[in-house]
Design a protein around this motif. Structure first.
Motif, PDB file in Angstrom:
ATOM      1  N   SER A 127       0.617  -1.356   0.123  1.00 31.26           N
ATOM      2  CA  SER A 127       0.032   0.044  -0.120  1.00 31.26           C
ATOM      3  C   SER A 127       0.848   1.234  -0.025  1.00 31.26           C
ATOM      4  O   SER A 127       0.405   2.504  -0.640  1.00 31.26           O
ATOM      5  CB  SER A 127      -0.980   0.019   1.180  1.00 31.26           C
ATOM      6  OG  SER A 127      -0.208   0.035   2.252  1.00 31.26           O
ATOM      7  N   ASN A 128       2.113   1.202   0.491  1.00 34.41           N
ATOM      8  CA  ASN A 128       2.907   2.328   0.722  1.00 34.41           C
ATOM      9  C   ASN A 128       4.093   2.371  -0.467  1.00 34.41           C
ATOM     10  O   ASN A 128       5.000   3.339  -0.627  1.00 34.41           O
ATOM     11  CB  ASN A 128       3.708   2.582   1.801  1.00 34.41           C
ATOM     12  CG  ASN A 128       4.375   1.544   2.193  1.00 34.41           C
ATOM     13  OD1 ASN A 128       4.526   0.318   1.561  1.00 34.41           O
ATOM     14  ND2 ASN A 128       5.090   1.341   3.174  1.00 34.41           N
ATOM     15  N   ALA A 129       3.946   1.745  -1.419  1.00 35.06           N
ATOM     16  CA  ALA A 129       4.695   1.603  -2.707  1.00 35.06           C
ATOM     17  C   ALA A 129       4.649   2.574  -3.501  1.00 35.06           C
ATOM     18  O   ALA A 129       3.525   3.091  -3.928  1.00 35.06           O
ATOM     19  CB  ALA A 129       4.823   0.113  -3.270  1.00 35.06           C
ATOM     20  N   PRO A 130       5.527   3.379  -4.099  1.00 42.17           N
ATOM     21  CA  PRO A 130       5.670   4.016  -5.150  1.00 42.17           C
ATOM     22  C   PRO A 130       4.781   3.742  -6.399  1.00 42.17           C
ATOM     23  O   PRO A 130       5.170   2.523  -6.681  1.00 42.17           O
ATOM     24  CB  PRO A 130       6.965   4.900  -5.288  1.00 42.17           C
ATOM     25  CG  PRO A 130       7.822   3.691  -4.890  1.00 42.17           C
ATOM     26  CD  PRO A 130       7.001   2.890  -3.644  1.00 42.17           C
ATOM     27  N   SER A 131       4.322   4.352  -7.032  1.00 42.41           N
ATOM     28  CA  SER A 131       3.657   4.002  -8.213  1.00 42.41           C
ATOM     29  C   SER A 131       3.232   5.079  -9.017  1.00 42.41           C
ATOM     30  O   SER A 131       3.509   6.346  -8.812  1.00 42.41           O
ATOM     31  CB  SER A 131       2.231   3.145  -7.938  1.00 42.41           C
ATOM     32  OG  SER A 131       1.230   4.215  -7.128  1.00 42.41           O
ATOM     33  N   TYR A 132       3.048   4.886 -10.467  1.00 42.12           N
ATOM     34  CA  TYR A 132       2.945   6.025 -11.341  1.00 42.12           C
ATOM     35  C   TYR A 132       1.268   6.292 -11.595  1.00 42.12           C
ATOM     36  O   TYR A 132       0.451   5.476 -11.483  1.00 42.12           O
ATOM     37  CB  TYR A 132       3.266   5.530 -12.824  1.00 42.12           C
ATOM     38  CG  TYR A 132       4.725   5.294 -13.143  1.00 42.12           C
ATOM     39  CD1 TYR A 132       5.568   6.078 -12.597  1.00 42.12           C
ATOM     40  CD2 TYR A 132       5.056   4.290 -13.712  1.00 42.12           C
ATOM     41  CE1 TYR A 132       6.840   5.932 -12.665  1.00 42.12           C
ATOM     42  CE2 TYR A 132       6.713   3.914 -13.927  1.00 42.12           C
ATOM     43  CZ  TYR A 132       7.557   4.934 -13.363  1.00 42.12           C
ATOM     44  OH  TYR A 132       8.838   4.818 -13.606  1.00 42.12           O
ATOM     45  N   ASN A 133       1.146   7.690 -11.773  1.00 42.69           N
ATOM     46  CA  ASN A 133      -0.237   8.035 -11.774  1.00 42.69           C
ATOM     47  C   ASN A 133      -0.706   7.438 -13.086  1.00 42.69           C
ATOM     48  O   ASN A 133      -0.355   7.547 -14.240  1.00 42.69           O
ATOM     49  CB  ASN A 133      -0.225   9.708 -11.915  1.00 42.69           C
ATOM     50  CG  ASN A 133      -1.286  10.257 -12.193  1.00 42.69           C
ATOM     51  OD1 ASN A 133      -2.125  10.140 -13.047  1.00 42.69           O
ATOM     52  ND2 ASN A 133      -1.993  10.953 -11.039  1.00 42.69           N
ATOM     53  N   THR A 134      -2.059   6.838 -12.640  1.00 35.87           N
ATOM     54  CA  THR A 134      -2.817   6.015 -13.931  1.00 35.87           C
ATOM     55  C   THR A 134      -3.112   7.001 -14.911  1.00 35.87           C
ATOM     56  O   THR A 134      -3.265   6.608 -16.224  1.00 35.87           O
ATOM     57  CB  THR A 134      -3.916   5.248 -13.195  1.00 35.87           C
ATOM     58  OG1 THR A 134      -4.809   6.299 -12.532  1.00 35.87           O
ATOM     59  CG2 THR A 134      -3.380   4.183 -12.259  1.00 35.87           C
ATOM     60  N   GLU A 135      -3.693   8.109 -14.634  1.00 37.10           N
ATOM     61  CA  GLU A 135      -4.177   9.025 -15.632  1.00 37.10           C
ATOM     62  C   GLU A 135      -2.830   9.383 -16.652  1.00 37.10           C
ATOM     63  O   GLU A 135      -3.163   9.447 -17.753  1.00 37.10           O
ATOM     64  CB  GLU A 135      -4.701  10.326 -14.977  1.00 37.10           C
ATOM     65  CG  GLU A 135      -6.072  10.113 -14.418  1.00 37.10           C
ATOM     66  CD  GLU A 135      -6.625  11.322 -13.890  1.00 37.10           C
ATOM     67  OE1 GLU A 135      -5.990  12.503 -13.694  1.00 37.10           O
ATOM     68  OE2 GLU A 135      -7.511  11.031 -13.006  1.00 37.10           O
ATOM     69  N   ASP A 136      -2.022   9.600 -16.001  1.00 36.99           N
ATOM     70  CA  ASP A 136      -0.588  10.113 -16.921  1.00 36.99           C
ATOM     71  C   ASP A 136      -0.154   8.823 -17.841  1.00 36.99           C
ATOM     72  O   ASP A 136      -0.033   9.065 -19.150  1.00 36.99           O
ATOM     73  CB  ASP A 136       0.519  10.493 -15.913  1.00 36.99           C
ATOM     74  CG  ASP A 136       0.609  11.724 -15.282  1.00 36.99           C
ATOM     75  OD1 ASP A 136      -0.544  12.465 -15.450  1.00 36.99           O
ATOM     76  OD2 ASP A 136       1.268  11.999 -14.436  1.00 36.99           O
ATOM     77  N   ALA A 167       2.345   8.579  -7.707  1.00 36.23           N
ATOM     78  CA  ALA A 167       1.115   7.967  -6.852  1.00 36.23           C
ATOM     79  C   ALA A 167       1.541   7.193  -5.727  1.00 36.23           C
ATOM     80  O   ALA A 167       2.872   6.784  -5.725  1.00 36.23           O
ATOM     81  CB  ALA A 167       0.085   7.127  -7.748  1.00 36.23           C
ATOM     82  N   HIS A 168       0.800   6.416  -4.853  1.00 36.51           N
ATOM     83  CA  HIS A 168       1.050   5.845  -4.139  1.00 36.51           C
ATOM     84  C   HIS A 168       0.296   4.518  -3.799  1.00 36.51           C
ATOM     85  O   HIS A 168      -0.861   4.508  -3.842  1.00 36.51           O
ATOM     86  CB  HIS A 168       1.042   6.460  -2.400  1.00 36.51           C
ATOM     87  CG  HIS A 168       2.141   7.339  -2.251  1.00 36.51           C
ATOM     88  ND1 HIS A 168       3.361   7.189  -2.154  1.00 36.51           N
ATOM     89  CD2 HIS A 168       1.857   8.771  -2.393  1.00 36.51           C
ATOM     90  CE1 HIS A 168       4.046   8.402  -2.083  1.00 36.51           C
ATOM     91  NE2 HIS A 168       3.222   9.401  -2.359  1.00 36.51           N
ATOM     92  N   GLY A 169       1.160   3.272  -3.693  1.00 34.71           N
ATOM     93  CA  GLY A 169       0.262   1.941  -3.622  1.00 34.71           C
ATOM     94  C   GLY A 169      -0.816   1.749  -4.947  1.00 34.71           C
ATOM     95  O   GLY A 169      -0.690   2.226  -6.236  1.00 34.71           O
ATOM     96  N   GLN A 170      -2.104   1.471  -4.469  1.00 41.29           N
ATOM     97  CA  GLN A 170      -3.171   0.936  -5.143  1.00 41.29           C
ATOM     98  C   GLN A 170      -3.580   2.162  -6.075  1.00 41.29           C
ATOM     99  O   GLN A 170      -4.510   2.196  -7.012  1.00 41.29           O
ATOM    100  CB  GLN A 170      -4.214   0.313  -4.264  1.00 41.29           C
ATOM    101  CG  GLN A 170      -3.845  -0.924  -3.660  1.00 41.29           C
ATOM    102  CD  GLN A 170      -3.585  -1.909  -4.745  1.00 41.29           C
ATOM    103  OE1 GLN A 170      -4.424  -2.192  -5.528  1.00 41.29           O
ATOM    104  NE2 GLN A 170      -2.418  -2.505  -4.548  1.00 41.29           N
ATOM    105  N   ASP A 171      -3.433   3.323  -5.659  1.00 41.27           N
ATOM    106  CA  ASP A 171      -3.624   4.666  -6.302  1.00 41.27           C
ATOM    107  C   ASP A 171      -2.954   4.605  -7.840  1.00 41.27           C
ATOM    108  O   ASP A 171      -3.395   5.407  -8.641  1.00 41.27           O
ATOM    109  CB  ASP A 171      -3.510   6.029  -5.717  1.00 41.27           C
ATOM    110  CG  ASP A 171      -4.236   5.908  -4.513  1.00 41.27           C
ATOM    111  OD1 ASP A 171      -5.584   5.297  -4.266  1.00 41.27           O
ATOM    112  OD2 ASP A 171      -4.066   6.649  -3.638  1.00 41.27           O
TER     113      ASP A 171
END
Length: 193
Positions: A127-136, A167-171
Motif C-alpha cells: 500500500s505504501n509502494a511508489p507507483s505511477y499516476n494512472t491518468e498520466d 502515486a502511492h500504492g493502489q492509487d
C-alpha cells in the motif's frame, strides 16, 4: 555551470565539480564496448545490443559527464544498433521474418494498450509502494494507440523521456511493469522508424 571538455579526448562536457553527473569511467568503458561491437572487434561476451544500450545505467559522480549529453548519445546509439539488428535479421532470414517479429511484438503491446483505462497495468502489492499516476500512464497509452493505429506522429524520444506524476500504492500502476512495457515500446518504435 558546466565545464568545458577540458580533459583532452573527453567525449562529453563535465558538470561542475560539486554537481553530480555520470561516472566518467563507466561511460568510457561502455562506449568502448559499443565501439568494439560496432566495428566488429568485440569479444562475444561483450557484445552490445540496442536492448543493452536502453537498459544501461551509470552511477552518479561529482564532476562527472553531463547526463543530458550522455543520454542523447545513448539514444542515438540505440537507434543505430536497432537499425543494424533489423538489417541483419532481414539479411539472414528475410523481410518476412522481420515483419513477423514486429507483428508479434506489436500484437502483444497493442493488447495491453487496448485494456480499459485504469486497468492497463497491475497495482503495487504494498500500500505504501511508489507507483505511477494512472491518468498520466493512460494518456501516454492513448497517444501510443494513435501512433500505431492512426499514424499520428510520435517520437521514440518522447517515450524514452516520459515522466509520470507519483502515486502511492493502489492509487497508481506498478512502476516496474510500466517501465518494462515502455522498454518494449521503445524497442518496437526504434525497429520500425
Amino acid at each position: 555551470m558546466t565545464q568545458e571538455k577540458a580533459q583532452q579526448g573527453s567525449p562529453f562536457e563535465r558538470v561542475a565539480e560539486k554537481d553530480y553527473g555520470y561516472s566518467t569511467k563507466q561511460v568510457d568503458v561502455f562506449l568502448s564496448r559499443a565501439r568494439a561491437t560496432f566495428n566488429g572487434t568485440g569479444a562475444d561476451d561483450t557484445i552490445v545490443t540496442s536492448h543493452l544500450v536502453r537498459r544501461t545505467v551509470f552511477e552518479p559522480q561529482k564532476g562527472g559527464y553531463n547526463a543530458r549529453e550522455v543520454d542523447g548519445a545513448l539514444d542515438r546509439l540505440e537507434d543505430v544498433f536497432a537499425q543494424r539488428e533489423r538489417d541483419a535479421l532481414i539479411e539472414t532470414e528475410g523481410e518476412d521474418a522481420w515483419l513477423q517479429q514486429v507483428g508479434r511484438l506489436s500484437a502483444i503491446l497493442r493488447g495491453r494498450l487496448h485494456r480499459d483505462a485504469g486497468e492497463r497495468f497491475r497495482r503495487p502489492s504494498r500500500s505504501n509502494a511508489p507507483s505511477y499516476n494512472t491518468e498520466d500512464v493512460d494518456a501516454l497509452c492513448d497517444r501510443l494507440i494513435e501512433y500505431f493505429e492512426q499514424d499520428v506522429a510520435l517520437s521514440v524520444d518522447v517515450v524514452r523521456r516520459v515522466s509520470f506524476r507519483q502515486a502511492h500504492g493502489q492509487d497508481g500502476y506498478e512502476e516496474s511493469q510500466v517501465d518494462a512495457f515502455l522498454d518494449r515500446i521503445v524497442e518496437l518504435m526504434a525497429s520500425i522508424d
